[in-house]
Write an enzyme that holds these catalytic residues in place. Structure first.
Site, mmCIF file in Angstrom:
data_model
loop_
_atom_site.group_PDB
_atom_site.id
_atom_site.type_symbol
_atom_site.label_atom_id
_atom_site.label_comp_id
_atom_site.label_asym_id
_atom_site.label_seq_id
_atom_site.Cartn_x
_atom_site.Cartn_y
_atom_site.Cartn_z
ATOM 1 N N GLY A 1 21.707 44.159 -1.272
ATOM 2 C CA GLY A 1 21.217 44.041 0.200
ATOM 3 C C GLY A 1 20.420 45.196 0.803
ATOM 4 N N CYS A 2 19.693 44.976 1.731
ATOM 5 C CA CYS A 2 18.595 46.030 2.342
ATOM 6 C C CYS A 2 19.517 47.107 3.098
ATOM 7 C CB CYS A 2 17.889 45.331 3.277
ATOM 8 S SG CYS A 2 18.516 44.341 4.563
ATOM 9 N N TYR A 3 20.551 46.584 3.610
ATOM 10 C CA TYR A 3 21.455 47.760 4.329
ATOM 11 C C TYR A 3 22.319 48.293 3.622
ATOM 12 C CZ TYR A 3 20.558 45.505 8.924
ATOM 13 O OH TYR A 3 20.113 45.162 10.384
#
Length: 318
Positions: free
Chosen positions: A115-117
């Site tokens: 995921g990005c975060y």
């Protein structure tokens, strides 16, 4: 014949970026289904089974089903959904997370795109935990700001709807304040931390870009550990990495309004990691990335390059 890569879900935000960045490559053959067939299960399954590698850009339930089709057909998979990031039998697709990860990705049949975060949080904290600079049970907080494309089509339509007036919002909007964010299990699984972080995500009035801030209080650090030790640790871990850059701010008083622009790395597969010392001994860690670049589509291409034995950086903007 070049290896065949099929994109299932190529009309979503992640799939569109992957398709655009793969366009024109001659070392792979890219396939997608036309508008009339892209939602037909039989056509999707046949396309997946005919490919050497499939990239899934789908909602979680659809990704689980498509992954089963791929397994039955012997097709390798990069899954960009949340469905398999902490699942048994799947390799975590963040090449920089530890020195052996690239080899694991090269050999894997099933790779779960990060995921990005979590990508930002993990790359900021994992080296510190590994080297004993940050105890495993440290309680940390995360303040994260993303462009609205991170929420997919629904959020894009909401923020770009003139009737909502959100495009001129003069501040960020926190969200998921009353829920456990779906990225938290992934953060715990790969950061090395055993205490769940306090995660406060927010959306800003811009399409792409991300800033993830992790403040480290002096009181949680072992004796003698300071921002210089943290900086040295991150520099050593990411030395030579093509897509991760470590930036030091020796005098935080020189920081200005654009020093931590969340759009700094837009349209690239790069991530900047900033180490900002405080006179009181605290340290602020900041990561900047494109939520659709290194946070999604770019790292998916990085993974498929590794899996297909191609140069990892092939056709990826830095």
């Amino acid at each position: 014949m070049p290896p065949k890569v099929h994109i299932d879900g190529h009309v979503g935000t992640t799939g569109l970026r992957i398709r655009d960045w793969l366009a024109g490559r001659r070392d792979i053959e890219v396939s997608t289904l036309d508008e009339e067939r892209r939602k037909e299960d039989a056509a999707r399954r046949a396309a997946i089974e005919a490919a050497d590698l499939t990239v899934l850009c789908l909602p979680d339930d659809a990704a689980r089903e498509a992954a089963q089709w791929a397994e039955a057909g012997g097709t390798r998979v990069v899954d960009a959904s949340t469905a398999h990031r902490v699942a048994d039998g799947w390799t975590y697709g963040l090449p920089e997370v530890e020195p052996t990860q690239r080899d694991a990705i090269r050999e894997a049949r099933c790779v779960a795109n990060p995921g990005c975060y979590p990508s930002a949080f993990i790359l900021l904290t994992r080296p510190l935990v590994d080297e004993g600079l940050l105890p495993h049970d440290t309680p940390v907080s995360i303040h994260a700001l993303s462009g609205y494309s991170g929420g997919g089509r629904g959020l894009i339509e909401k923020w770009e709807n003139p009737e909502q007036g959100l495009d001129s919002l003069p501040y960020e909007a926190p969200y998921a304040l009353g829920a456990r964010h779906k990225h938290v299990p992934e953060m715990l699984a790969y950061s090395g931390l055993t205490t769940e972080p306090q995660f406060v995500p927010a959306v800003g009035p811009f399409r792409c870009g991300m800033r993830v801030e992790v403040p480290i209080h002096l009181g949680v650090l072992p004796m003698g550990v300071n921002s210089t030790a943290i900086l040295d640790c991150l520099r050593e871990r990411y030395d030579g990495e093509p897509f991760v850059r470590v930036v030091h701010h020796p005098d935080p008083r020189e920081a200005h309004e654009r020093s931590f622009d969340p759009q700094t790395c837009n349209d690239t597969n790069s991530m900047e990691l900033h180490v900002v010392p405080h006179p009181s001994g605290h340290t602020l860690l900041v990561a900047l990335l494109d939520n659709l670049g290194k946070g999604a589509s770019g790292v998916a291409i990085q993974n498929l390059n590794l899996m297909l034995g191609l140069p990892e950086t092939a056709h990826l903007p830095e």
